[in-house]
Write a protein that holds these residues in place. Structure first.
Motif, PDB file in Angstrom:
ATOM      1  N   UNK A  32      -1.021  21.882   9.697  1.00 54.32           N
ATOM      2  CA  UNK A  32      -1.133  20.649  10.467  1.00 54.32           C
ATOM      3  C   UNK A  32      -0.929  19.435   9.576  1.00 54.32           C
ATOM      4  N   UNK A  33      -1.432  19.505   8.357  1.00 57.86           N
ATOM      5  CA  UNK A  33      -1.317  18.378   7.435  1.00 57.86           C
ATOM      6  C   UNK A  33       0.147  18.061   7.122  1.00 57.86           C
ATOM      7  N   UNK A  34       0.957  19.089   6.963  1.00 57.06           N
ATOM      8  CA  UNK A  34       2.382  18.886   6.675  1.00 57.06           C
ATOM      9  C   UNK A  34       3.048  18.203   7.867  1.00 57.06           C
ATOM     10  N   UNK A  35       2.763  18.685   9.069  1.00 55.25           N
ATOM     11  CA  UNK A  35       3.340  18.088  10.275  1.00 55.25           C
ATOM     12  C   UNK A  35       2.895  16.632  10.411  1.00 55.25           C
ATOM     13  N   UNK A  36       1.621  16.369  10.180  1.00 55.76           N
ATOM     14  CA  UNK A  36       1.103  15.004  10.281  1.00 55.76           C
ATOM     15  C   UNK A  36       1.789  14.075   9.292  1.00 55.76           C
ATOM     16  N   UNK A  37       1.974  14.547   8.066  1.00 56.29           N
ATOM     17  CA  UNK A  37       2.627  13.728   7.041  1.00 56.29           C
ATOM     18  C   UNK A  37       4.070  13.426   7.430  1.00 56.29           C
ATOM     19  N   UNK A  38       4.790  14.438   7.900  1.00 50.30           N
ATOM     20  CA  UNK A  38       6.191  14.243   8.279  1.00 50.30           C
ATOM     21  C   UNK A  38       6.289  13.291   9.471  1.00 50.30           C
ATOM     22  N   UNK A  39       5.432  13.478  10.481  1.00 47.93           N
ATOM     23  CA  UNK A  39       5.463  12.598  11.648  1.00 47.93           C
ATOM     24  C   UNK A  39       5.134  11.152  11.273  1.00 47.93           C
ATOM     25  N   UNK A  40       4.222  10.981  10.344  1.00 45.31           N
ATOM     26  CA  UNK A  40       3.875   9.628   9.884  1.00 45.31           C
ATOM     27  C   UNK A  40       5.097   8.970   9.235  1.00 45.31           C
ATOM     28  N   UNK A  41       5.818   9.726   8.409  1.00 52.23           N
ATOM     29  CA  UNK A  41       7.031   9.202   7.778  1.00 52.23           C
ATOM     30  C   UNK A  41       8.105   8.894   8.811  1.00 52.23           C
ATOM     31  N   UNK A  42       8.269   9.780   9.806  1.00 54.11           N
ATOM     32  CA  UNK A  42       9.258   9.558  10.851  1.00 54.11           C
ATOM     33  C   UNK A  42       8.901   8.334  11.689  1.00 54.11           C
ATOM     34  N   UNK A  43       7.606   8.118  11.881  1.00 48.65           N
ATOM     35  CA  UNK A  43       7.166   6.950  12.631  1.00 48.65           C
ATOM     36  C   UNK A  43       7.475   5.664  11.853  1.00 48.65           C
ATOM     37  N   UNK A  44       7.265   5.684  10.541  1.00 44.09           N
ATOM     38  CA  UNK A  44       7.594   4.521   9.700  1.00 44.09           C
ATOM     39  C   UNK A  44       9.078   4.201   9.755  1.00 44.09           C
ATOM     40  N   UNK A  45       9.909   5.251   9.878  1.00 44.61           N
ATOM     41  CA  UNK A  45      11.358   5.081   9.946  1.00 44.61           C
ATOM     42  C   UNK A  45      11.830   4.686  11.342  1.00 44.61           C
ATOM     43  N   UNK A  46      10.930   4.708  12.332  1.00 46.06           N
ATOM     44  CA  UNK A  46      11.291   4.334  13.695  1.00 46.06           C
ATOM     45  C   UNK A  46      11.937   5.441  14.498  1.00 46.06           C
TER      46      UNK A  46
END
Length: 64
Positions: A32-46
């Motif tokens: 879950x932590x990996x998914x959360x980190x990736x989604x956070x980065x994708x959110x920053x990128x829009x």
């Protein structure tokens, strides 16, 4: 893993996906932590907008 997650999101065929980070992690065979980190980065990128129990795939850079 970033590309696998993006592919999974786009294959869902909806702009808003009702799921949790934990459910995605189980499907993709990661934590879950990996998914959360990736989604956070994708959110920053829009690329996505993330909320509790949902993920919206953005079609334009100003997605909200």
């Amino acid at each position: 893993m970033d590309q696998r997650l993006l592919n999974w999101l786009y294959v869902q065929g909806r702009d808003t996906i009702l799921t949790t980070h934990e459910q995605i992690a189980l499907i993709l065979g990661t934590s879950r932590q990996v998914i959360s980190r990736i989604l956070k980065n994708l959110e920053k990128e829009g690329i996505v907008t993330v909320g509790r129990g949902w993920i919206k795939v953005c079609e334009n850079p100003t997605c909200q």
